[in-house]
Write an enzyme that holds these catalytic residues in place. Sequence first.
Site, short mmCIF file in Angstrom:
data_model
loop_
_atom_site.label_atom_id
_atom_site.label_comp_id
_atom_site.label_asym_id
_atom_site.label_seq_id
_atom_site.Cartn_x
_atom_site.Cartn_y
_atom_site.Cartn_z
CD GLN A 17 -2.12 1.31 3.10
OE1 GLN A 17 -3.57 0.62 3.08
NE2 GLN A 17 -1.47 1.44 4.02
CB SER A 131 5.51 -0.28 13.80
OG SER A 131 4.41 -0.59 14.33
CD GLU A 133 1.17 -2.52 17.90
OE1 GLU A 133 1.48 -2.68 18.89
OE2 GLU A 133 -0.01 -2.63 17.12
CE1 TYR A 143 5.86 -4.96 12.18
CE2 TYR A 143 5.07 -4.02 14.05
CZ TYR A 143 5.44 -3.86 12.84
OH TYR A 143 4.88 -2.87 12.15
NE ARG A 178 -3.65 -1.64 5.87
CZ ARG A 178 -2.32 -1.63 6.10
NH1 ARG A 178 -1.58 -2.37 5.47
NH2 ARG A 178 -1.98 -0.73 6.99
CG PHE A 182 -3.68 -5.26 7.28
CD1 PHE A 182 -2.68 -4.86 8.04
CD2 PHE A 182 -3.33 -5.84 5.91
CE1 PHE A 182 -1.33 -5.14 7.77
CE2 PHE A 182 -2.07 -5.99 5.78
CZ PHE A 182 -1.07 -5.59 6.58
#
Length: 327
Positions: A17, A131, A133, A143, A178, A182
């Site tokens: 994306q 990210s 996260e 990750y 997307r 997801f």
Amino acid sequence: MRDLQGRTVLVTGVTGQDGIYLSRLLLAAGARVVGATLPGTAPADLCAAYLTGVELVEMDICARDDVRGLVGSVEPDEVYNLAAVSSVARSWDEPAITEAVNHTAVVTLLDALVELRDRTGREPRFFQASSAEVAGSAAHSPYATAKAAAEEAVREARLKRGLHACSARLFNHESPLRPAVFVTGKITRGVAEIAAGLSTGLRLGNLDVSRDWGFAGDYVDAMSRMLGGDEPQDLEIGTGVTHTLDQLLVTAFAAAGIDDPAPYVVTDPELIRPADTAVLVADPEPAAAVLGWRATTTFADLVGRMVQVHRERLRTGVEHDARYLSV
């Protein structure tokens, strides 16, 4: 928009994306864009629809010789590293691959750019997609730890090796591209199918999580601005506004003309992830101050676009079409 006439830009993860939106932005600015894809993975219809004008090359980002060879031959002025294992859940199943792609490959790219600079005297610039996260409750996932290590590698390359290198902690950003793996794509595609009479419902997990959802097209503009700055910096990129997954559901169904999602939604305990961060929200002020950037696409507009494009896909049977980017 920056003037990139005469500049060569390398984008990894170009069929994702962000890679698609970024490549089109760079082409419009006059750049020569080289897009790296994992060998044997670039869908022909996707590339034909969205990446016309991009020079597509295959590169295994985990193969040091491949990376160094491509950087050495292309001699990019700018590199955007968007290639990644992008799922926290997948990272638990494949921690070694996650570390190789999300961290070790970043070190290899940085080394290759330092070699290019030392050989040619040029000053290549590097952008690393990190990210939100990293600072969330999933911070100890393979990750997030790999992304955090990549951030540190970028800082080291900047401070100790003099490379114009920056990273951005990207908060959740979506688009009509997307896929349904997801949750945002799953919901907007599912709503389109329900509206078309092709499905009777959606099975989802925790609807109370809150995210700072923005539009990918806005976020790639921030990436380009970061590499255009005089001084490399690390920034958060997000809207600064949160919505719950339940709000996303309501907005998506409303975009399809359905007022009440409740009859169509089933909460499945097996889909509830205990490691989900309850709330993720960016501080947009540093990016506004440094880049003059703020997200311009509203949450309702973003979700509405995604539903509209999925409905058009179902109507026409065409999964990839450049027109979907201008909805």
